[in-house]
Design a protein around this motif. Sequence first.
Motif, PDB file in Angstrom:
ATOM      1  N   VAL A  54       0.708  -1.183  -0.186  1.00 64.68           N
ATOM      2  CA  VAL A  54       0.060  -0.093   0.075  1.00 64.68           C
ATOM      3  C   VAL A  54       0.979   1.251  -0.019  1.00 64.68           C
ATOM      4  CG1 VAL A  54      -1.649   1.250   1.293  1.00 64.68           C
ATOM      5  CG2 VAL A  54      -1.925  -1.273   1.117  1.00 64.68           C
ATOM      6  N   SER A  55       0.603   2.301  -0.941  1.00 67.61           N
ATOM      7  CA  SER A  55       1.308   3.505  -0.789  1.00 67.61           C
ATOM      8  C   SER A  55       0.398   4.807  -1.038  1.00 67.61           C
ATOM      9  CB  SER A  55       2.094   3.459  -1.896  1.00 67.61           C
ATOM     10  OG  SER A  55       1.472   3.385  -3.118  1.00 67.61           O
ATOM     11  N   LEU A  56       0.781   5.879  -0.801  1.00 67.38           N
ATOM     12  CA  LEU A  56       0.063   7.039  -0.796  1.00 67.38           C
ATOM     13  C   LEU A  56      -0.148   7.608  -2.087  1.00 67.38           C
ATOM     14  CD1 LEU A  56       1.348   8.862   2.330  1.00 67.38           C
ATOM     15  CD2 LEU A  56      -1.094   8.187   2.066  1.00 67.38           C
ATOM     16  N   THR A  57      -1.337   8.016  -2.466  1.00 67.84           N
ATOM     17  CA  THR A  57      -1.510   8.873  -3.703  1.00 67.84           C
ATOM     18  C   THR A  57      -1.119  10.432  -3.363  1.00 67.84           C
ATOM     19  OG1 THR A  57      -3.698   9.647  -2.724  1.00 67.84           O
ATOM     20  CG2 THR A  57      -3.736   7.745  -4.163  1.00 67.84           C
ATOM     21  N   ASP A  58      -0.757  11.153  -4.362  1.00 66.64           N
ATOM     22  CA  ASP A  58      -0.383  12.406  -4.316  1.00 66.64           C
ATOM     23  C   ASP A  58      -1.397  13.206  -3.253  1.00 66.64           C
ATOM     24  OD1 ASP A  58       1.838  11.984  -5.958  1.00 66.64           O
ATOM     25  OD2 ASP A  58       0.719  12.917  -7.540  1.00 66.64           O
ATOM     26  N   GLN A  59      -2.476  13.039  -3.392  1.00 72.87           N
ATOM     27  CA  GLN A  59      -3.665  13.599  -2.316  1.00 72.87           C
ATOM     28  C   GLN A  59      -3.450  12.979  -1.023  1.00 72.87           C
ATOM     29  OE1 GLN A  59      -4.120  12.138  -5.306  1.00 72.87           O
ATOM     30  NE2 GLN A  59      -5.704  13.578  -6.468  1.00 72.87           N
ATOM     31  N   GLY A  60      -3.079  11.749  -0.877  1.00 71.00           N
ATOM     32  CA  GLY A  60      -2.977  11.188   0.381  1.00 71.00           C
ATOM     33  C   GLY A  60      -1.481  11.623   1.160  1.00 71.00           C
ATOM     34  N   MET A  61      -0.459  12.129   0.210  1.00 71.78           N
ATOM     35  CA  MET A  61       0.692  12.533   0.690  1.00 71.78           C
ATOM     36  C   MET A  61       0.496  13.909   1.259  1.00 71.78           C
ATOM     37  SD  MET A  61       3.892  12.175   1.382  1.00 71.78           S
ATOM     38  CE  MET A  61       4.418  10.519   0.477  1.00 71.78           C
ATOM     39  N   THR A  62      -0.316  14.807   0.413  1.00 68.74           N
ATOM     40  CA  THR A  62      -0.630  16.179   0.904  1.00 68.74           C
ATOM     41  C   THR A  62      -1.487  16.062   2.139  1.00 68.74           C
ATOM     42  OG1 THR A  62      -0.822  16.708  -1.562  1.00 68.74           O
ATOM     43  CG2 THR A  62      -1.977  18.129   0.108  1.00 68.74           C
ATOM     44  N   PHE A  63      -2.414  15.157   2.413  1.00 68.31           N
ATOM     45  CA  PHE A  63      -3.389  15.279   3.419  1.00 68.31           C
ATOM     46  C   PHE A  63      -2.594  14.908   5.054  1.00 68.31           C
ATOM     47  CE2 PHE A  63      -6.500  12.726   6.228  1.00 68.31           C
ATOM     48  CZ  PHE A  63      -7.258  14.046   6.603  1.00 68.31           C
ATOM     49  N   LEU A  64      -1.505  13.809   4.733  1.00 69.49           N
ATOM     50  CA  LEU A  64      -0.807  13.414   5.588  1.00 69.49           C
ATOM     51  C   LEU A  64      -0.370  13.896   6.997  1.00 69.49           C
ATOM     52  CD1 LEU A  64       0.366  10.753   7.151  1.00 69.49           C
ATOM     53  CD2 LEU A  64       2.378  11.055   5.831  1.00 69.49           C
ATOM     54  N   PRO A  65       0.397  15.258   6.511  1.00 73.83           N
ATOM     55  CA  PRO A  65       0.758  16.072   7.647  1.00 73.83           C
ATOM     56  C   PRO A  65      -0.475  16.863   8.590  1.00 73.83           C
ATOM     57  CG  PRO A  65       1.284  17.011   5.615  1.00 73.83           C
ATOM     58  CD  PRO A  65       0.977  15.868   5.233  1.00 73.83           C
ATOM     59  N   PHE A  66      -1.540  17.106   7.708  1.00 73.59           N
ATOM     60  CA  PHE A  66      -2.769  17.660   8.424  1.00 73.59           C
ATOM     61  C   PHE A  66      -3.308  16.719   9.237  1.00 73.59           C
ATOM     62  CE2 PHE A  66      -1.951  20.067   4.454  1.00 73.59           C
ATOM     63  CZ  PHE A  66      -1.988  21.431   5.028  1.00 73.59           C
ATOM     64  N   ALA A  67      -3.419  15.408   8.828  1.00 75.95           N
ATOM     65  CA  ALA A  67      -4.102  14.373   9.819  1.00 75.95           C
ATOM     66  C   ALA A  67      -3.096  14.089  11.105  1.00 75.95           C
ATOM     67  CB  ALA A  67      -4.129  12.987   8.861  1.00 75.95           C
ATOM     68  N   ARG A  68      -1.764  14.056  10.749  1.00 79.23           N
ATOM     69  CA  ARG A  68      -0.856  13.871  11.999  1.00 79.23           C
ATOM     70  C   ARG A  68      -0.891  15.290  12.973  1.00 79.23           C
ATOM     71  NH1 ARG A  68       4.084  10.862   9.029  1.00 79.23           N
ATOM     72  NH2 ARG A  68       3.115   8.692   9.596  1.00 79.23           N
ATOM     73  N   ARG A  69      -1.166  16.338  12.259  1.00 79.15           N
ATOM     74  CA  ARG A  69      -1.086  17.563  13.088  1.00 79.15           C
ATOM     75  C   ARG A  69      -2.643  17.533  13.988  1.00 79.15           C
ATOM     76  NH1 ARG A  69      -0.802  22.724   9.650  1.00 79.15           N
ATOM     77  NH2 ARG A  69       0.775  21.556   9.077  1.00 79.15           N
ATOM     78  N   ILE A  70      -3.688  17.070  13.418  1.00 81.61           N
ATOM     79  CA  ILE A  70      -4.976  16.858  14.304  1.00 81.61           C
ATOM     80  C   ILE A  70      -4.757  15.851  15.482  1.00 81.61           C
ATOM     81  CG2 ILE A  70      -7.315  16.139  14.127  1.00 81.61           C
ATOM     82  CD1 ILE A  70      -7.254  17.143  11.233  1.00 81.61           C
ATOM     83  N   LEU A  71      -4.061  14.574  14.930  1.00 79.51           N
ATOM     84  CA  LEU A  71      -3.913  13.554  15.999  1.00 79.51           C
ATOM     85  C   LEU A  71      -3.036  13.884  17.104  1.00 79.51           C
ATOM     86  CD1 LEU A  71      -3.258  10.449  13.685  1.00 79.51           C
ATOM     87  CD2 LEU A  71      -5.126  11.030  15.223  1.00 79.51           C
ATOM     88  N   GLY A  72      -1.921  14.695  16.695  1.00 84.10           N
ATOM     89  CA  GLY A  72      -0.989  15.279  17.767  1.00 84.10           C
ATOM     90  C   GLY A  72      -1.686  16.377  18.822  1.00 84.10           C
ATOM     91  N   THR A  73      -2.344  17.283  17.956  1.00 84.35           N
ATOM     92  CA  THR A  73      -3.239  18.238  19.014  1.00 84.35           C
ATOM     93  C   THR A  73      -3.938  17.505  19.818  1.00 84.35           C
ATOM     94  OG1 THR A  73      -3.005  19.664  17.214  1.00 84.35           O
ATOM     95  CG2 THR A  73      -4.737  20.183  18.892  1.00 84.35           C
ATOM     96  N   ALA A  74      -4.726  16.434  19.396  1.00 81.35           N
ATOM     97  CA  ALA A  74      -5.787  15.757  20.253  1.00 81.35           C
ATOM     98  C   ALA A  74      -4.891  15.021  21.579  1.00 81.35           C
ATOM     99  CB  ALA A  74      -6.530  14.826  19.681  1.00 81.35           C
ATOM    100  N   GLN A  75      -3.783  14.392  21.092  1.00 83.81           N
ATOM    101  CA  GLN A  75      -2.783  13.684  22.158  1.00 83.81           C
ATOM    102  C   GLN A  75      -2.347  15.094  23.215  1.00 83.81           C
ATOM    103  OE1 GLN A  75      -2.566  10.663  22.560  1.00 83.81           O
ATOM    104  NE2 GLN A  75      -1.215  10.904  24.469  1.00 83.81           N
ATOM    105  N   GLU A  76      -2.014  16.135  22.638  1.00 80.90           N
ATOM    106  CA  GLU A  76      -1.450  17.124  23.634  1.00 80.90           C
ATOM    107  C   GLU A  76      -2.536  17.464  24.500  1.00 80.90           C
ATOM    108  OE1 GLU A  76      -0.314  20.268  20.975  1.00 80.90           O
ATOM    109  OE2 GLU A  76       1.931  19.932  21.355  1.00 80.90           O
ATOM    110  N   GLY A  77      -3.854  17.354  24.129  1.00 79.74           N
ATOM    111  CA  GLY A  77      -4.840  17.783  24.944  1.00 79.74           C
ATOM    112  C   GLY A  77      -5.187  16.920  26.008  1.00 79.74           C
TER     113      GLY A  77
END
Length: 310
Positions: A54-77
């Motif tokens: 399984v590999s990321l599409t270009d759209q998946g690669m673009t979305f990845l840092p935003f998804a991780r930012r959301i997860l990181g913010t939730a964990q920080e909370g």
Amino acid sequence: MDLDQLRTFDQIVRDQSFTRAAARLNITQATASMRIRALEQLLGVTLFVRGRQVSLTDQGMTFLPFARRILGTAQEGREALRRVERGRIAIASLRSLVSPLITEALLRFQERYRDVDVVVNEGRQAQIVAMLHERAVEMGILCWPNLDPLVVDLEPLLIMRERVPLVVAPEVAARLPARPTIDEVLAEVPRVISLRWWQVEPETAAALTRMARTSVELPTGPARRLAVKGEGLGFFVNSAVADDIAAGRLVEIAPVDFAPLHRDTAMVVRSAAVLERQMLADFVNEIARECAKVGEVLDNRLAGSESAAA
């Protein structure tokens, strides 16, 4: 869009497999697929190229840092809420360094902070990087430099270089000449013990494994026992075998045609701002004191503090 979908997306990226990601998340593969389909429908894009790998599409690669930012913010909370309820510190370390670096440091720390909860996680390089990335821990001890291309924002607080000697049982060493060649060593102990101390195995260690008649890959405990019994030789980080060498259970050898090895490790954080928490800064400085005993400190950005200098 919910956190379960984002966690599933992130884990599939890490494992490059729906099956492995589902197993790590303790869900079925069907559930993982359903979450990703729902996320793709919500976003209106295809995130993955499905296939044997399984590999990321270009759209998946673009979305990845935003998804991780959301997860990181939730964990920080979540972490912030836990810290409000009670003092808590969470760190992670390579398994081989938990005992030599953290045990004594923790004892000194707890003399000053008796009411603080301390969580020490151990694992391999990728696991520690993941914990730091997900903000499950505030500080990590791992091999340096970090070669994970998906996590680049790690800041080293201290970098330590540790010798990685080649060791054998004393009865094996007694049969060797004073300056043996590696062929003479392998004639006495044909089995090489392989331990994954590095992110990328040095050519010297890889060559030793190729030259040996047989090899075995083991965790530290069983590997040490095998070496002590004279059933194999291997490169061990010095802190793992220092007591055995001092007690005569193992002997360090230096073949004339093999270069000595070392391993660099570092205490790292996502941001030095975490050291604004005094209790974490104090614990980090206690660990730094142990680093100076275990290996050569190459870079210490804590050196200006009173605790580190003690």
